[in-house]
Design a protein around this motif. Structure first.
Motif, PDB file in Angstrom:
ATOM      1  N   LEU A  61       0.851  -1.188   0.000  1.00 58.29           N
ATOM      2  CA  LEU A  61       0.000   0.000   0.000  1.00 58.29           C
ATOM      3  C   LEU A  61       0.888   1.239   0.000  1.00 58.29           C
ATOM      4  O   LEU A  61       1.853   1.334   0.777  1.00 58.29           O
ATOM      5  N   LEU A  62       0.548   2.204  -0.873  1.00 56.36           N
ATOM      6  CA  LEU A  62       1.300   3.457  -0.970  1.00 56.36           C
ATOM      7  C   LEU A  62       0.331   4.619  -0.813  1.00 56.36           C
ATOM      8  O   LEU A  62      -0.742   4.627  -1.417  1.00 56.36           O
ATOM      9  N   VAL A  63       0.732   5.605   0.010  1.00 61.37           N
ATOM     10  CA  VAL A  63      -0.028   6.855   0.129  1.00 61.37           C
ATOM     11  C   VAL A  63       0.847   7.952  -0.468  1.00 61.37           C
ATOM     12  O   VAL A  63       1.962   8.202   0.010  1.00 61.37           O
ATOM     13  N   THR A  64       0.358   8.572  -1.524  1.00 58.84           N
ATOM     14  CA  THR A  64       1.134   9.605  -2.219  1.00 58.84           C
ATOM     15  C   THR A  64       0.389  10.922  -2.183  1.00 58.84           C
ATOM     16  O   THR A  64      -0.840  10.977  -2.139  1.00 58.84           O
ATOM     17  N   ARG A  65       1.212  12.011  -2.222  1.00 56.59           N
ATOM     18  CA  ARG A  65       0.656  13.358  -2.303  1.00 56.59           C
ATOM     19  C   ARG A  65       1.542  14.136  -3.270  1.00 56.59           C
ATOM     20  O   ARG A  65       2.741  14.294  -3.036  1.00 56.59           O
ATOM     21  N   ARG A 106      -7.267   5.057  -5.062  1.00 52.41           N
ATOM     22  CA  ARG A 106      -8.465   5.752  -4.627  1.00 52.41           C
ATOM     23  C   ARG A 106      -8.061   7.049  -3.937  1.00 52.41           C
ATOM     24  O   ARG A 106      -7.102   7.060  -3.157  1.00 52.41           O
ATOM     25  N   PRO A 107      -8.764   8.151  -4.190  1.00 52.59           N
ATOM     26  CA  PRO A 107      -8.464   9.407  -3.475  1.00 52.59           C
ATOM     27  C   PRO A 107      -8.943   9.327  -2.028  1.00 52.59           C
ATOM     28  O   PRO A 107     -10.042   8.845  -1.757  1.00 52.59           O
ATOM     29  N   ILE A 108      -8.119   9.803  -1.101  1.00 55.74           N
ATOM     30  CA  ILE A 108      -8.492   9.877   0.313  1.00 55.74           C
ATOM     31  C   ILE A 108      -8.039  11.226   0.866  1.00 55.74           C
ATOM     32  O   ILE A 108      -7.236  11.932   0.233  1.00 55.74           O
ATOM     33  N   VAL A 109      -8.519  11.589   2.029  1.00 62.22           N
ATOM     34  CA  VAL A 109      -8.132  12.840   2.690  1.00 62.22           C
ATOM     35  C   VAL A 109      -7.432  12.480   3.993  1.00 62.22           C
ATOM     36  O   VAL A 109      -7.992  11.770   4.838  1.00 62.22           O
ATOM     37  N   ILE A 110      -6.194  12.954   4.164  1.00 63.22           N
ATOM     38  CA  ILE A 110      -5.424  12.720   5.382  1.00 63.22           C
ATOM     39  C   ILE A 110      -4.970  14.074   5.909  1.00 63.22           C
ATOM     40  O   ILE A 110      -4.283  14.827   5.207  1.00 63.22           O
ATOM     41  N   GLY A 111      -5.333  14.372   7.139  1.00 60.35           N
ATOM     42  CA  GLY A 111      -4.944  15.649   7.728  1.00 60.35           C
ATOM     43  C   GLY A 111      -5.479  16.834   6.968  1.00 60.35           C
ATOM     44  O   GLY A 111      -4.832  17.890   6.921  1.00 60.35           O
ATOM     45  N   GLU A 153      -5.715  17.120   3.771  1.00 53.18           N
ATOM     46  CA  GLU A 153      -5.103  17.268   2.454  1.00 53.18           C
ATOM     47  C   GLU A 153      -5.463  16.069   1.586  1.00 53.18           C
ATOM     48  O   GLU A 153      -5.589  14.940   2.068  1.00 53.18           O
ATOM     49  N   ASP A 154      -5.606  16.338   0.271  1.00 46.76           N
ATOM     50  CA  ASP A 154      -5.950  15.294  -0.684  1.00 46.76           C
ATOM     51  C   ASP A 154      -4.746  14.411  -0.956  1.00 46.76           C
ATOM     52  O   ASP A 154      -3.651  14.903  -1.273  1.00 46.76           O
ATOM     53  N   CYS A 155      -4.961  13.097  -0.835  1.00 45.20           N
ATOM     54  CA  CYS A 155      -3.910  12.119  -1.107  1.00 45.20           C
ATOM     55  C   CYS A 155      -4.481  11.012  -1.985  1.00 45.20           C
ATOM     56  O   CYS A 155      -5.678  10.990  -2.286  1.00 45.20           O
ATOM     57  N   ILE A 156      -3.599  10.098  -2.382  1.00 42.68           N
ATOM     58  CA  ILE A 156      -4.014   8.939  -3.176  1.00 42.68           C
ATOM     59  C   ILE A 156      -3.502   7.683  -2.488  1.00 42.68           C
ATOM     60  O   ILE A 156      -2.306   7.570  -2.197  1.00 42.68           O
ATOM     61  N   LEU A 157      -4.428   6.740  -2.225  1.00 42.25           N
ATOM     62  CA  LEU A 157      -4.059   5.441  -1.662  1.00 42.25           C
ATOM     63  C   LEU A 157      -4.038   4.429  -2.795  1.00 42.25           C
ATOM     64  O   LEU A 157      -5.041   4.249  -3.489  1.00 42.25           O
ATOM     65  N   SER A 158      -2.894   3.782  -2.981  1.00 41.67           N
ATOM     66  CA  SER A 158      -2.735   2.820  -4.066  1.00 41.67           C
ATOM     67  C   SER A 158      -2.388   1.455  -3.496  1.00 41.67           C
ATOM     68  O   SER A 158      -1.599   1.341  -2.554  1.00 41.67           O
ATOM     69  N   SER A 159      -3.009   0.414  -4.056  1.00 43.96           N
ATOM     70  CA  SER A 159      -2.696  -0.972  -3.683  1.00 43.96           C
ATOM     71  C   SER A 159      -2.101  -1.673  -4.892  1.00 43.96           C
ATOM     72  O   SER A 159      -2.538  -1.464  -6.032  1.00 43.96           O
ATOM     73  N   ILE A 160      -1.083  -2.481  -4.625  1.00 40.33           N
ATOM     74  CA  ILE A 160      -0.380  -3.190  -5.705  1.00 40.33           C
ATOM     75  C   ILE A 160      -0.330  -4.664  -5.313  1.00 40.33           C
ATOM     76  O   ILE A 160       0.408  -5.055  -4.398  1.00 40.33           O
ATOM     77  N   VAL A 161      -1.149  -5.487  -5.975  1.00 34.74           N
ATOM     78  CA  VAL A 161      -1.223  -6.915  -5.674  1.00 34.74           C
ATOM     79  C   VAL A 161      -0.357  -7.657  -6.689  1.00 34.74           C
ATOM     80  O   VAL A 161      -0.600  -7.579  -7.902  1.00 34.74           O
ATOM     81  N   ASP A 162       0.622  -8.379  -6.185  1.00 36.38           N
ATOM     82  CA  ASP A 162       1.505  -9.156  -7.057  1.00 36.38           C
ATOM     83  C   ASP A 162       0.786 -10.444  -7.461  1.00 36.38           C
ATOM     84  O   ASP A 162       0.478 -11.300  -6.631  1.00 36.38           O
ATOM     85  N   ILE A 163       0.478 -10.560  -8.749  1.00 33.91           N
ATOM     86  CA  ILE A 163      -0.229 -11.741  -9.250  1.00 33.91           C
ATOM     87  C   ILE A 163       0.647 -12.519 -10.226  1.00 33.91           C
ATOM     88  O   ILE A 163       0.144 -13.202 -11.115  1.00 33.91           O
ATOM     89  N   SER A 164       1.971 -12.413 -10.055  1.00 36.70           N
ATOM     90  CA  SER A 164       2.893 -13.089 -10.978  1.00 36.70           C
ATOM     91  C   SER A 164       2.675 -14.593 -10.973  1.00 36.70           C
ATOM     92  O   SER A 164       2.624 -15.241 -12.042  1.00 36.70           O
ATOM     93  N   HIS A 165       2.545 -15.178  -9.776  1.00 40.27           N
ATOM     94  CA  HIS A 165       2.339 -16.632  -9.698  1.00 40.27           C
ATOM     95  C   HIS A 165       0.995 -17.026 -10.300  1.00 40.27           C
ATOM     96  O   HIS A 165       0.891 -18.063 -10.976  1.00 40.27           O
ATOM     97  N   ARG A 166      -0.005 -16.189 -10.064  1.00 38.25           N
ATOM     98  CA  ARG A 166      -1.315 -16.503 -10.622  1.00 38.25           C
ATOM     99  C   ARG A 166      -1.301 -16.455 -12.144  1.00 38.25           C
ATOM    100  O   ARG A 166      -1.864 -17.328 -12.809  1.00 38.25           O
ATOM    101  N   LYS A 167      -0.641 -15.445 -12.707  1.00 40.53           N
ATOM    102  CA  LYS A 167      -0.589 -15.329 -14.165  1.00 40.53           C
ATOM    103  C   LYS A 167       0.189 -16.481 -14.788  1.00 40.53           C
ATOM    104  O   LYS A 167      -0.180 -16.993 -15.844  1.00 40.53           O
ATOM    105  N   GLU A 168       1.257 -16.890 -14.092  1.00 42.93           N
ATOM    106  CA  GLU A 168       2.021 -18.026 -14.596  1.00 42.93           C
ATOM    107  C   GLU A 168       1.175 -19.290 -14.560  1.00 42.93           C
ATOM    108  O   GLU A 168       1.189 -20.104 -15.494  1.00 42.93           O
ATOM    109  N   ALA A 169       0.439 -19.460 -13.465  1.00 43.31           N
ATOM    110  CA  ALA A 169      -0.443 -20.624 -13.358  1.00 43.31           C
ATOM    111  C   ALA A 169      -1.542 -20.577 -14.416  1.00 43.31           C
ATOM    112  O   ALA A 169      -1.919 -21.609 -14.990  1.00 43.31           O
ATOM    113  N   GLU A 170      -2.061 -19.384 -14.702  1.00 43.69           N
ATOM    114  CA  GLU A 170      -3.095 -19.252 -15.729  1.00 43.69           C
ATOM    115  C   GLU A 170      -2.567 -19.633 -17.094  1.00 43.69           C
ATOM    116  O   GLU A 170      -3.254 -20.292 -17.875  1.00 43.69           O
ATOM    117  N   ARG A 171      -1.335 -19.214 -17.367  1.00 44.19           N
ATOM    118  CA  ARG A 171      -0.763 -19.584 -18.669  1.00 44.19           C
ATOM    119  C   ARG A 171      -0.555 -21.091 -18.763  1.00 44.19           C
ATOM    120  O   ARG A 171      -0.777 -21.689 -19.822  1.00 44.19           O
TER     121      ARG A 171
END
Length: 762
Positions: free
Chosen positions: A222-226, A295-300, A302-320
């Protein structure tokens, strides 16, 4: 804001009102029991005081009315355990109110001071004490008030005080309406406030420390960026990208173009970042297939962005990998079910109505389980591979062969000019598949059954096409296996008829459980009842009866057939035990047993255990079997079962003799004690010489073998005389009596014109 009715004080929303009432159910149930109990006690005391009316006409009104009230209160109290929901509480309270109101209406006809007090007090009890809804309180109170007013005024309805009394009652009920409406409103407002308070308290429990721990422990980066700068990241993000806050070196391969963008720019742009699949090249150029969302969120503030990054490398390999495996069957290398159905859909979608046709052939290996059990699963696998190879050699280039699962295969044939082309290919496949197969030092019998259906000719969609091919395969198996069958409309009609029978049987099991009715079997020489045949009847609530012919397919169904037979045997044994205890000599009872039971090697033990548990002599029981149970792969199981039962003293009768496929050798191979001549031969023996000849032949055959005979369907004196003269031992049919419930058997035997039932047919 919760809406409450101004008239009733209840929630306008039925769902919310139901939730309120169900939450108060234990209290309402407890109050209802107390009300019933106090009513019974108080009215018992009043009953004692009612003896003061002894000698007056009112005594014969007061005592019965008071007694009814007491009994009704006790009945409601005893049945109160069935009040499992608020609707049940309402129903019981309504019944109680109705009985009390009518009973007390008779009591107040005395017009005593106490009656006047009850006239005012009892409706108030209905309004304020009965634990029900507004309609129950107001309806019960108003109804009670009207009933009591009628009872009080009935001796002298034109009394000068009547108008004032009516006005007083109306005033009382109006006041009660206002009172219960206000009480209802306050209760529901209090309940609503309590729920809101609980929700608020639960929300306050989720404090900042909990949220922080949750953020850090989430296994997804999870990353919170501004403004493009990372201001917060969790442990999973640190593990993927490092502990620094600069992600400008992390590149994203945008699937819409061949250009690389930084993860920071991609997040700031806010485009296609809603569960978007892409590839990330992190530090060290390590590639990851990820699922990215922001997704946009408000912290303190101020407008921020919360980003989630799900690693699906194993799933994609299994799908192939799975995509590669998904097209073929691992054992045979043929197309699997998914591939076959996709190809069939493609062919069906591309075909136009013209000369070219397509067909589906479903193939099932006969006796494959026996090969697995006797030769081992390696031999079974060898058979499957050999069948796959032979099918590929038998079809034309461009035709598709698939394995649908287990021992079932399918072939998709295209470019057919007519049904004759299909039959030619079916003959070629049958000849190829029925060739001997050798595995190791063993010769394996490889035979198959096939069912085929033509696209457009037999079905306009692939779902019906597969179903009709399956129906044709079912017909090929039922016709003796080892053959091919082409779908015909009559097969669908029969399949639908059997499906309706099974549905009717399931409905009967739920709403009209099967029960035995008993048809007498008569000694044709003496005219005495020698025993009975237990015939299945399912009696619906409306009195209509489901006959065995209505559910014939259920008897050979692997599940329904066993359940029906178990219930019939259990009930017959209970009836036999009851007759036996009553000293009734009922002879024997014949029970029809389907093949689905006789093919089960455990059936004899189960039956004998039931007979012993019931305390019924085995000589009282006779089993009726049809010729079809002697055929097929389980004939040896049937033979062992029948011999075991015969040795234990249970008679075996061969039902519907001459209508099936059994040979005369079965009369020697199996322990047959009785031959039953089918009613189709008996019905027309007076007018049809062929039927008469068949009956004479069966009687002579049975006489030569020392086997007793029973003629079914005797309906008149001529048939009776003919069969008796021909040497038939026993008969049954409408001439002697139809099947009747068990309760009528004692009267039939004791006063039905027969001396007694003597012995068994053996």
């Amino acid at each position: 804001m919760t809406q409450i009715s101004r008239l009733t004080g209840e929630f306008i929303s039925a769902e919310r009102e139901s939730a309120f009432q169900e939450e108060r159910l234990p209290e309402s149930r407890r109050h209802a029991r107390m009300l019933f109990l106090f009513s019974a006690l108080m009215n018992t005391l009043f009953l004692l005081s009612d003896w003061r009316f002894a000698g007056t006409p009112h005594f014969w009104v007061a005592v019965p009315a008071r007694t009814v009230i007491i009994l009704a209160s006790i009945a409601c109290l005893m049945l109160s355990r069935k009040m499992t929901n608020f609707r049940a509480v309402e129903r019981y309270c309504f019944c109680w109110q109705m009985v009390i109101a009518v009973g007390v209406a008779f009591l107040v006809t005395s017009r005593t001071d106490l009656a006047l007090f009850v006239l005012a007090m009892l409706p108030m009890v209905f309004y304020l004490v009965v634990p029900t809804s507004f309609r129950g309180n107001f309806g019960g109170g108003l109804g009670c008030g009207i009933a009591l007013l009628i009872g009080y005024l009935s001796p002298a309805p034109l009394s000068p005080t009547a108008p004032g009394l009516i006005i007083g009652v109306l005033t009382l009920h109006s006041a009660m309406w206002i009172a219960i409406s206000r009480t209802n409103r306050l209760q529901r407002q209090e309940w609503t406030a309590g729920r809101i308070a609980n929700s608020a308290q639960a929300a306050l429990a989720a404090n900042g420390e909990t949220l922080e721990r949750m953020f850090m422990s989430v296994p997804i980066p999870l990353l919170v960026t501004r403004g493009g700068t990372v201001i917060r990241f969790n442990d999973a993000a640190a593990a993927m990208f490092g502990t620094g806050s600069d992600i400008s070196d992390v590149h994203v391969l945008n699937e819409k173009s061949a250009m690389l963008t930084t993860l920071r720019d991609y997040i700031v742009a806010g485009e296609d970042v809603d569960n978007h699949e892409c590839r990330i090249f992190s530090r060290g150029s390590v590639a990851h297939d990820v699922l990215l969302a922001s997704r946009p969120i408000v912290i303190g503030g101020e407008d921020c962005i919360l980003s989630s990054i799900v690693d699906i490398s194993h799933r994609k390999e299994a799908e192939r990998h799975l995509a590669h495996l998904a097209m073929t069957d691992a054992l045979t290398g043929l197309a699997n079910r998914s591939h076959f159905m996709a190809k069939l859909a493609q062919v069906a979608g591309s075909m136009t109505r013209g000369r070219s046709k397509a067909a589906v052939v479903l193939i099932d290996l006969d006796e494959f389980k026996r090969i697995n059990d006797s030769a081992g699963h390696d031999a079974g696998d060898a058979v499957l591979r050999a069948v796959a190879q032979r099918l590929q050699q038998a079809v034309r280039p461009g035709d598709l062969v698939g394995r649908m699962g287990g021992d079932e295969f399918a072939v998709l044939l295209t470019r057919l000019d007519s049904a004759a082309d299909l039959l030619t290919i079916l003959d070629r496949m049958t000849a190829s598949l029925h060739q001997p197969l050798t595995h190791g030092a063993r010769d394996l019998d490889c035979r198959v059954s096939m069912g085929a259906a033509l696209f457009r000719d037999h079905a306009d969609n692939i779902s019906d096409l597969m179903k009709h091919a399956d129906i044709a395969l079912y017909e090929a198996k039922n016709a003796g296996r080892g053959r091919a069958c082409l779908f015909e409309p009559r097969l669908l009609e029969r399949w639908q008829r059997e499906a309706r029978m099974l549905e009717c049987a399931r409905d009967a099991m739920a709403h009209a459980p099967p029960q035995p009715w008993y048809q007498p079997k008569v000694d044709l020489t003496t005219g005495r009842i020698m025993g009975f045949e237990a015939l299945l009847r399912c009696v619906r609530a409306d009195g209509s009866i489901i006959m065995p012919g209505d559910i014939a397919a259920a008897f050979e169904h692997w599940e329904l057939g066993r359940i029906i037979t178990e219930r019939m045997i259990s009930q017959v044994l209970r009836d036999c035990r009851r007759w036996q205890d009553e000293g009734i000599d009922f002879g024997h009872v014949a029970i029809n047993v389907p093949g689905v039971e006789l093919h089960d090697s455990s059936f004899p033990d189960r039956l004998l255990e039931q007979v012993r548990a019931a305390g019924v002599p085995t000589g009282r029981i006779e089993l009726e079997v049809t010729e079809s149970v002697f055929l097929g792969r389980n004939a040896e199981v049937v033979e062992r079962s029948l011999h075991r039962l015969s040795q234990e003293g249970i008679s075996i009768a061969l039902d519907d003799f001459g209508t099936g496929f059994a040979s005369l050798s079965h009369l020697k191979q199996f322990p047959i004690d009785v031959i039953k001549i089918d009613q189709r031969f008996v019905r027309d023996l007076e007018t049809d010489p062929d039927d008469a000849a068949i009956v004479r032949t069966v009687l002579n055959l049975a006489y030569s073998l020392g086997i007793h005979t029973v003629a079914e369907g005797i309906e008149n004196e001529h048939q009776f005389d003919y069969l008796r003269a021909g040497g038939c031992h026993y008969g049954q049919g409408f001439h002697f009596g139809a099947a009747v419930p068990a309760a009528t058997i004692p009267a039939l035997l004791n006063g039905g014109g027969s001396e007694s039932a003597t012995g068994q047919i053996a």
